[in-house]
Design a protein around this motif. Structure first.
Motif, PDB file in Angstrom:
ATOM      1  N   THR A   1      78.607 -29.476 -59.433  1.00 59.61           N
ATOM      2  CA  THR A   1      79.612 -30.278 -58.725  1.00 59.61           C
ATOM      3  C   THR A   1      79.501 -30.190 -57.204  1.00 59.61           C
ATOM      4  OG1 THR A   1      81.153 -28.416 -58.920  1.00 59.61           O
ATOM      5  CG2 THR A   1      81.347 -30.158 -60.570  1.00 59.61           C
ATOM      6  N   LEU A   2      78.777 -29.198 -56.696  1.00 56.20           N
ATOM      7  CA  LEU A   2      78.802 -28.953 -55.251  1.00 56.20           C
ATOM      8  C   LEU A   2      78.242 -30.121 -54.437  1.00 56.20           C
ATOM      9  CD1 LEU A   2      79.488 -27.085 -52.939  1.00 56.20           C
ATOM     10  CD2 LEU A   2      77.361 -25.833 -53.357  1.00 56.20           C
ATOM     11  N   ALA A   3      77.198 -30.771 -54.955  1.00 58.06           N
ATOM     12  CA  ALA A   3      76.627 -31.900 -54.205  1.00 58.06           C
ATOM     13  C   ALA A   3      77.677 -32.981 -54.004  1.00 58.06           C
ATOM     14  CB  ALA A   3      75.414 -32.461 -54.948  1.00 58.06           C
ATOM     15  N   GLN A   4      78.459 -33.262 -55.050  1.00 54.30           N
ATOM     16  CA  GLN A   4      79.508 -34.289 -54.906  1.00 54.30           C
ATOM     17  C   GLN A   4      80.654 -33.789 -54.027  1.00 54.30           C
ATOM     18  OE1 GLN A   4      80.382 -37.361 -57.644  1.00 54.30           O
ATOM     19  NE2 GLN A   4      79.342 -36.266 -59.298  1.00 54.30           N
ATOM     20  N   SER A   5      80.948 -32.491 -54.084  1.00 54.09           N
ATOM     21  CA  SER A   5      81.996 -31.952 -53.213  1.00 54.09           C
ATOM     22  C   SER A   5      81.593 -32.110 -51.747  1.00 54.09           C
ATOM     23  CB  SER A   5      82.264 -30.478 -53.536  1.00 54.09           C
ATOM     24  OG  SER A   5      82.890 -30.362 -54.790  1.00 54.09           O
ATOM     25  N   ILE A   6      80.316 -31.892 -51.458  1.00 56.40           N
ATOM     26  CA  ILE A   6      79.823 -32.067 -50.083  1.00 56.40           C
ATOM     27  C   ILE A   6      79.932 -33.539 -49.685  1.00 56.40           C
ATOM     28  CG2 ILE A   6      77.730 -31.976 -48.647  1.00 56.40           C
ATOM     29  CD1 ILE A   6      77.007 -29.377 -50.210  1.00 56.40           C
ATOM     30  N   ASP A   7      79.632 -34.419 -50.648  1.00 56.39           N
ATOM     31  CA  ASP A   7      79.754 -35.852 -50.391  1.00 56.39           C
ATOM     32  C   ASP A   7      81.211 -36.250 -50.154  1.00 56.39           C
ATOM     33  OD1 ASP A   7      78.735 -38.397 -50.122  1.00 56.39           O
ATOM     34  OD2 ASP A   7      78.844 -38.862 -52.267  1.00 56.39           O
ATOM     35  N   ALA A   8      82.122 -35.566 -50.866  1.00 52.74           N
ATOM     36  CA  ALA A   8      83.541 -35.947 -50.838  1.00 52.74           C
ATOM     37  C   ALA A   8      84.306 -35.327 -49.672  1.00 52.74           C
ATOM     38  CB  ALA A   8      84.206 -35.539 -52.152  1.00 52.74           C
ATOM     39  N   VAL A   9      83.716 -34.339 -48.989  1.00 55.27           N
ATOM     40  CA  VAL A   9      84.448 -33.665 -47.915  1.00 55.27           C
ATOM     41  C   VAL A   9      84.334 -34.466 -46.624  1.00 55.27           C
ATOM     42  CG1 VAL A   9      82.634 -32.134 -46.970  1.00 55.27           C
ATOM     43  CG2 VAL A   9      85.011 -31.348 -47.047  1.00 55.27           C
ATOM     44  N   LYS A  10      85.381 -34.386 -45.834  1.00 49.58           N
ATOM     45  CA  LYS A  10      85.435 -35.091 -44.553  1.00 49.58           C
ATOM     46  C   LYS A  10      84.524 -34.391 -43.531  1.00 49.58           C
ATOM     47  CE  LYS A  10      89.244 -36.501 -41.529  1.00 49.58           C
ATOM     48  NZ  LYS A  10      90.705 -36.598 -41.498  1.00 49.58           N
ATOM     49  N   VAL A  11      84.108 -35.098 -42.523  1.00 47.69           N
ATOM     50  CA  VAL A  11      83.381 -34.460 -41.421  1.00 47.69           C
ATOM     51  C   VAL A  11      84.286 -33.375 -40.831  1.00 47.69           C
ATOM     52  CG1 VAL A  11      82.442 -34.789 -39.095  1.00 47.69           C
ATOM     53  CG2 VAL A  11      81.964 -36.469 -40.891  1.00 47.69           C
ATOM     54  N   GLY A  12      83.744 -32.164 -40.720  1.00 45.30           N
ATOM     55  CA  GLY A  12      84.521 -31.042 -40.188  1.00 45.30           C
ATOM     56  C   GLY A  12      85.437 -30.404 -41.222  1.00 45.30           C
ATOM     57  N   GLY A  13      85.318 -30.819 -42.494  1.00 46.01           N
ATOM     58  CA  GLY A  13      86.190 -30.308 -43.548  1.00 46.01           C
ATOM     59  C   GLY A  13      85.758 -28.942 -44.063  1.00 46.01           C
ATOM     60  N   HIS A  14      86.410 -28.530 -45.153  1.00 50.12           N
ATOM     61  CA  HIS A  14      86.264 -27.164 -45.665  1.00 50.12           C
ATOM     62  C   HIS A  14      86.124 -27.199 -47.182  1.00 50.12           C
ATOM     63  CE1 HIS A  14      88.821 -23.617 -47.223  1.00 50.12           C
ATOM     64  NE2 HIS A  14      87.642 -23.116 -46.942  1.00 50.12           N
ATOM     65  N   ILE A  15      85.074 -26.556 -47.668  1.00 48.40           N
ATOM     66  CA  ILE A  15      84.876 -26.434 -49.118  1.00 48.40           C
ATOM     67  C   ILE A  15      85.021 -24.965 -49.486  1.00 48.40           C
ATOM     68  CG2 ILE A  15      83.278 -26.746 -51.040  1.00 48.40           C
ATOM     69  CD1 ILE A  15      81.846 -28.902 -49.328  1.00 48.40           C
ATOM     70  N   ALA A  16      86.005 -24.649 -50.319  1.00 49.13           N
ATOM     71  CA  ALA A  16      86.188 -23.275 -50.795  1.00 49.13           C
ATOM     72  C   ALA A  16      85.387 -23.129 -52.082  1.00 49.13           C
ATOM     73  CB  ALA A  16      87.663 -22.994 -51.032  1.00 49.13           C
ATOM     74  N   LEU A  17      84.270 -22.417 -52.013  1.00 51.15           N
ATOM     75  CA  LEU A  17      83.393 -22.245 -53.173  1.00 51.15           C
ATOM     76  C   LEU A  17      83.902 -21.057 -53.989  1.00 51.15           C
ATOM     77  CD1 LEU A  17      80.967 -22.916 -54.854  1.00 51.15           C
ATOM     78  CD2 LEU A  17      79.531 -21.659 -53.253  1.00 51.15           C
TER      79      LEU A  17
END
Ligand SMILES: NC(=O)c1ccc[n+]([C@@H]2O[C@H](COP(=O)([O-])OP(=O)(O)OC[C@H]3O[C@@H](n4cnc5c(N)ncnc54)[C@H](OP(=O)(O)O)[C@@H]3O)[C@@H](O)[C@H]2O)c1
Length: 337
Positions: free
Chosen positions: A242-258
């Motif tokens: 799912t991480l590739a889509q999470s990166i696609d879905a995050v805003k510029v400057g956003g935050h992904i909590a893995l």
């Protein structure tokens, strides 16, 4: 006393209701807690199934809530009768994570004896007060799943009202994140494999719903729901799948909590997209005791109450794990004596 133990090599058939030695009275700096409840996490399932091997005879479960029965010398934080909840990392009291919390060597139910016992004696710092007015079953949902959601959104994420949060699936972490984000004034997008579970998420306040089975390219839908911009925060629980889509879905400057690796341990990461997004990809494992104390205060103020899918007797632990493995649950699966 009674305890739920796991024999080698693990597997649900190796879980047994055992008679084990009572831990006795607390020494200096320790408390004796009558454990009343626990809750299941994916980590407990890995230990119980044998996928994360542990010692023969290990008492299972990381999460524990109950009542202080006795306090040792030098303990001023707790009194007999207090309702308490255990911490995931008894050795991480405050501040930034360190090497000792990069593994599960001190985690109850894995590196040390767990909370599926009638009584435990531990250093006082292995517990915090439970939220006032909560049942022991409710409090037992805090230790692992809910506290991780708190760290992801508040401690690491610095969530602000008006931000959009994307959370994947409807398990314990995800539903805690949904409730917290809504209580803090965020807009929340939830994904699930089940339309019925999505409707339950909507009833809890979810603003937008995506079925990740019928919409496999769910990142496109997230972008469409956010005017093409993407979300400020992703609660990433799937890992490589799912991480590739999470990166696609995050805003510029956003935050992904893995947080989770439900789909596996390794995979391709679109590094150039992550760089272009200038997004922060933060791995995390639960949080410190101080974070838990702050979270408990926040829970008391927000009025959030955890979503409990089903409560089993401790003696039915193997059935509870089967229920979790089947993936039909929504929110937390709990245990009580
Ligand atoms: N890093 C940490 O500190 C930390 C703490 C707690 C948990 N975790 C990890 O976080 C993950 C979730 O834990 P949990 O306790 O919430 O588990 P859980 O209660 O068992 O929930 C699992 C849920 O994940 C969803 N899911 C499964 N595969 C998915 C996929 N490919 N895409 C999106 N969602 C998917 C399913 O939701 P639907 O049924 O709605 O599809 C399922 O109900 C696990 O990997 C666990 O090890 C990490």
């Amino acid at each position: 006393m009674k305890a739920m133990t796991l024999s080698k090599p693990g597997g649900f058939g190796q879980i047994a209701l055992s008679e084990v030695a009572d831990p006795g009275q607390p020494g200096p700096g320790e408390i004796r807690v009558a454990i009343k409840a626990s809750s299941l996490n994916y980590h407990d399932l890995l230990v119980a199934s044998g996928a994360a091997p542990t010692e023969d005879g290990r008492i299972l479960m990381s999460d524990g809530a109950g009542v202080v029965e006795a306090v040792g010398a030098d303990v001023s934080e707790f009194a007999v009768g207090d309702s308490v909840v255990s911490t995931f990392f008894p050795n991480w009291l405050a501040g930034q994570p360190f090497a000792g919390v990069g593994h599960f060597g001190h985690t109850p139910g894995d590196g040390v004896q767990g909370m599926a016992a009638e009584y435990v004696v531990r250093p006082a710092a292995a517990f915090t007060k439970a939220p006032q007015g909560w049942s022991h079953v409710e409090s037992a949902t805090i230790t692992t799943a809910a506290l991780t959601a708190w760290r992801a959104l508040v401690v690491d994420g610095q969530l602000k009202a008006g931000a959009t949060v994307l959370t994947l699936g409807t398990g314990g972490v995800s539903i805690a994140a949904l409730q917290l984000a809504k209580a803090m004034g965020a807009r929340v997008i939830v994904t699930s494999s089940s339309d019925e579970k999505l409707q339950r998420a909507k009833a809890l306040g979810a603003d937008a719903l995506i079925n990740y089975k019928s919409t496999p390219n769910w990142a496109e839908q997230v972008k469409a729901l956010t005017g093409g911009e993407g979300v400020e925060h992703v609660i990433e629980l799937g890992g490589p799948g799912t991480l590739a889509q999470s990166i696609d879905a995050v805003k510029v400057g956003g935050h992904i909590a893995l947080i989770g690796v439900l789909t596996g341990l390794q995979g391709d990461i679109p590094t150039a997209t992550l760089m272009r997004k200038q997004a922060r990809l933060q791995g995390l494992i639960v949080a410190s005791r101080t974070d838990q104390q702050q979270f408990v205060r926040a829970l008391e103020q927000t009025g959030i109450r955890p979503v409990i899918d089903r409560t089993f007797a401790f003696s039915e632990l193997a059935s509870a794990f089967e229920h979790q493995k089947n993936g039909q649950h929504f929110g937390k699966i709990c245990l009580q004596w």
